[in-house]
Design an enzyme around this catalytic site. Structure first.
Site, PDB file in Angstrom:
ATOM      1  N   ARG A  15      32.838  51.389  47.448  1.00 47.77           N
ATOM      2  CA  ARG A  15      32.774  52.414  46.590  1.00 47.77           C
ATOM      3  C   ARG A  15      31.303  52.785  46.605  1.00 47.77           C
ATOM      4  O   ARG A  15      31.230  53.778  45.470  1.00 47.77           O
ATOM      5  CB  ARG A  15      33.019  51.709  45.245  1.00 47.77           C
ATOM      6  CG  ARG A  15      34.369  52.314  44.259  1.00 47.77           C
ATOM      7  CD  ARG A  15      34.644  51.207  43.463  1.00 47.77           C
ATOM      8  NE  ARG A  15      35.279  51.560  42.279  1.00 47.77           N
ATOM      9  CZ  ARG A  15      36.578  51.318  41.750  1.00 47.77           C
ATOM     10  NH1 ARG A  15      37.193  50.438  42.743  1.00 47.77           N
ATOM     11  NH2 ARG A  15      37.219  51.333  40.857  1.00 47.77           N
ATOM     12  N   ARG A  38      34.086  56.501  33.908  1.00 50.18           N
ATOM     13  CA  ARG A  38      34.557  55.966  35.387  1.00 50.18           C
ATOM     14  C   ARG A  38      34.712  57.165  36.205  1.00 50.18           C
ATOM     15  O   ARG A  38      34.240  56.937  37.597  1.00 50.18           O
ATOM     16  CB  ARG A  38      35.730  55.193  35.347  1.00 50.18           C
ATOM     17  CG  ARG A  38      35.566  53.662  34.804  1.00 50.18           C
ATOM     18  CD  ARG A  38      37.024  53.113  34.296  1.00 50.18           C
ATOM     19  NE  ARG A  38      37.814  52.936  35.237  1.00 50.18           N
ATOM     20  CZ  ARG A  38      39.041  52.749  34.946  1.00 50.18           C
ATOM     21  NH1 ARG A  38      39.525  52.743  33.631  1.00 50.18           N
ATOM     22  NH2 ARG A  38      39.839  52.616  35.883  1.00 50.18           N
ATOM     23  N   ARG A  59      48.920  54.286  31.625  1.00 51.99           N
ATOM     24  CA  ARG A  59      49.115  53.329  32.822  1.00 51.99           C
ATOM     25  C   ARG A  59      49.298  51.890  32.050  1.00 51.99           C
ATOM     26  O   ARG A  59      48.542  51.385  31.465  1.00 51.99           O
ATOM     27  CB  ARG A  59      47.964  53.334  33.596  1.00 51.99           C
ATOM     28  CG  ARG A  59      47.763  52.112  34.614  1.00 51.99           C
ATOM     29  CD  ARG A  59      47.038  52.605  35.766  1.00 51.99           C
ATOM     30  NE  ARG A  59      45.437  52.536  35.540  1.00 51.99           N
ATOM     31  CZ  ARG A  59      44.760  52.693  36.606  1.00 51.99           C
ATOM     32  NH1 ARG A  59      44.965  53.425  37.715  1.00 51.99           N
ATOM     33  NH2 ARG A  59      43.450  52.534  36.307  1.00 51.99           N
ATOM     34  N   LYS A  91      46.070  55.019  43.772  1.00 51.76           N
ATOM     35  CA  LYS A  91      45.662  54.230  44.848  1.00 51.76           C
ATOM     36  C   LYS A  91      46.683  53.072  44.701  1.00 51.76           C
ATOM     37  O   LYS A  91      47.203  52.324  45.605  1.00 51.76           O
ATOM     38  CB  LYS A  91      44.274  53.950  44.850  1.00 51.76           C
ATOM     39  CG  LYS A  91      43.518  54.953  44.975  1.00 51.76           C
ATOM     40  CD  LYS A  91      42.057  54.628  45.186  1.00 51.76           C
ATOM     41  CE  LYS A  91      41.277  53.828  44.164  1.00 51.76           C
ATOM     42  NZ  LYS A  91      41.212  54.596  42.667  1.00 51.76           N
ATOM     43  N   ARG A  93      45.029  47.658  30.869  1.00 52.52           N
ATOM     44  CA  ARG A  93      43.908  47.200  31.059  1.00 52.52           C
ATOM     45  C   ARG A  93      42.746  47.659  30.091  1.00 52.52           C
ATOM     46  O   ARG A  93      42.923  48.804  29.750  1.00 52.52           O
ATOM     47  CB  ARG A  93      43.502  47.992  32.463  1.00 52.52           C
ATOM     48  CG  ARG A  93      44.051  47.244  33.807  1.00 52.52           C
ATOM     49  CD  ARG A  93      43.809  47.909  34.921  1.00 52.52           C
ATOM     50  NE  ARG A  93      42.476  48.561  35.210  1.00 52.52           N
ATOM     51  CZ  ARG A  93      42.115  49.188  36.224  1.00 52.52           C
ATOM     52  NH1 ARG A  93      42.816  49.417  37.119  1.00 52.52           N
ATOM     53  NH2 ARG A  93      40.823  49.617  36.138  1.00 52.52           N
TER      54      ARG A  93
HETATM   55  P1  AMP Z   1      40.000  49.339  39.818  1.00 51.02           P
HETATM   56  O1  AMP Z   1      40.916  48.413  39.445  1.00 51.02           O
HETATM   57  O2  AMP Z   1      39.589  49.659  41.059  1.00 51.02           O
HETATM   58  O3  AMP Z   1      39.769  50.954  38.813  1.00 51.02           O
HETATM   59  O4  AMP Z   1      38.399  48.413  39.409  1.00 51.02           O
HETATM   60  C1  AMP Z   1      38.118  48.277  38.010  1.00 51.02           C
HETATM   61  C2  AMP Z   1      36.692  47.924  37.918  1.00 51.02           C
HETATM   62  O5  AMP Z   1      36.451  46.945  38.627  1.00 51.02           O
HETATM   63  C3  AMP Z   1      35.840  49.127  38.163  1.00 51.02           C
HETATM   64  O6  AMP Z   1      35.539  50.310  37.001  1.00 51.02           O
HETATM   65  C4  AMP Z   1      34.375  48.528  38.509  1.00 51.02           C
HETATM   66  O7  AMP Z   1      33.888  47.974  37.306  1.00 51.02           O
HETATM   67  C5  AMP Z   1      35.076  47.090  39.188  1.00 51.02           C
HETATM   68  N1  AMP Z   1      35.143  47.353  40.724  1.00 51.02           N
HETATM   69  C6  AMP Z   1      36.327  47.140  41.413  1.00 51.02           C
HETATM   70  N2  AMP Z   1      35.816  47.535  42.715  1.00 51.02           N
HETATM   71  C7  AMP Z   1      34.708  47.796  42.804  1.00 51.02           C
HETATM   72  C8  AMP Z   1      33.598  47.842  43.981  1.00 51.02           C
HETATM   73  N3  AMP Z   1      34.148  47.981  45.195  1.00 51.02           N
HETATM   74  N4  AMP Z   1      32.286  47.880  43.451  1.00 51.02           N
HETATM   75  C9  AMP Z   1      31.803  47.817  42.204  1.00 51.02           C
HETATM   76  N5  AMP Z   1      32.690  47.611  41.136  1.00 51.02           N
HETATM   77  C10 AMP Z   1      34.009  47.637  41.463  1.00 51.02           C
END
Ligand code: AMP
Length: 217
Positions: free
Chosen positions: A88, A171, A127, A13, A160
């Site tokens: 989400r 996740r 990554r 994404k 990360r």
């Molecule tokens: P990502 O970079 O999209 O994988 O997000 C990293 C982490 O941020 C996720 O594992 C969640 O802990 C948090 N996070 C990001 N976007 C959301 C969302 N829309 N709702 C809840 N938690 C989020």
């Protein structure tokens, strides 16, 4: 155009979001990036979010909804927006619908990127991303020209903290439980939902994403 990129962690994404937004001159709203910036800046939101993020849990809906609301109202009008990592959960999708209604906007397209758990796990392990421009690399599949350094910015790439084998499986489980049902949510709405296989070459996926959105040449 307002477009949502949906899909499990590691499906691409971030990579596709940067390419699409750059190609179209769109804004990106990436909740993961907004949260990481809040953590780095040590804001109240960052302090609250950090524990959930490092455990691979979703940050509570009210915090996310408030953060996106602020971001949406600050966006310059008239430009396309790409949403990556949001919504989400069902609660976020419902709140998002109301926010858009208040702004007189609708979701024009939802692109669901898909890949097997094996591909996702391998991608996440390698990554690395650029904290400045958001470019995403993979140590094996798509390395930068110089190890550990962003091709665009020259910044040191980061791994990360939540991209560990232990967190990835959780996740993915959270994605299947909380986020995957949103595909049906949007299929039942006015938005057009497109499924694109994310386990091909980056350029191929990009071509398909543009195509399904009717933006291909
Ligand atoms: P990502 O970079 O999209 O994988 O997000 C990293 C982490 O941020 C996720 O594992 C969640 O802990 C948090 N996070 C990001 N976007 C959301 C969302 N829309 N709702 C809840 N938690 C989020």
């Amino acid at each position: 155009m307002y477009v949502i990129l949906l899909g499990p962690p590691g499906v691409g994404k971030g990579t596709q979001g940067v390419l699409l937004a750059d190609a179209m001159g769109w804004q990106r709203v990436v909740t993961g990036d907004l949260l990481r910036a809040a953590v780095d800046a040590g804001t109240d939101l960052g302090h609250e979010a950090q524990g959930y993020m490092s455990a691979g849990e979703l940050v509570p809906d009210p915090l996310i909804i408030e953060m996106v609301k602020e971001k949406l109202t600050a966006l310059p009008p008239g430009r396309g927006v790409l949403f990556d990592g949001f919504p989400r959960t069902e609660a976020q999708a419902s709140a998002f619908g109301l926010m858009l209604q208040a702004l007189g906007r609708t979701i024009d397209g939802v692109v669901v990127l898909e890949a097997s758990d094996e591909v996702l796990t391998a991608r996440i392990a390698g990554r690395r991303s650029c904290p400045s421009c958001g470019a995403v690399y993979n140590t094996v599949l798509a390395p930068p020209k110089q190890e550990g350094v962003c091709d665009n910015e020259g910044s040191q790439l980061v791994h990360r903290a939540d991209d560990t084998a232990a967190t990835v499986e959780h996740r993915l489980t959270v994605y299947r439980r909380e986020t995957e049902p949103l595909i049906a949510h949007y299929e039942a709405s006015e938005a057009s939902v497109h499924h694109v296989q994310g386990d091909k070459r980056v350029e191929e996926v990009q071509g398909e994403v543009l195509e399904v959105l009717g933006l291909g040449t």
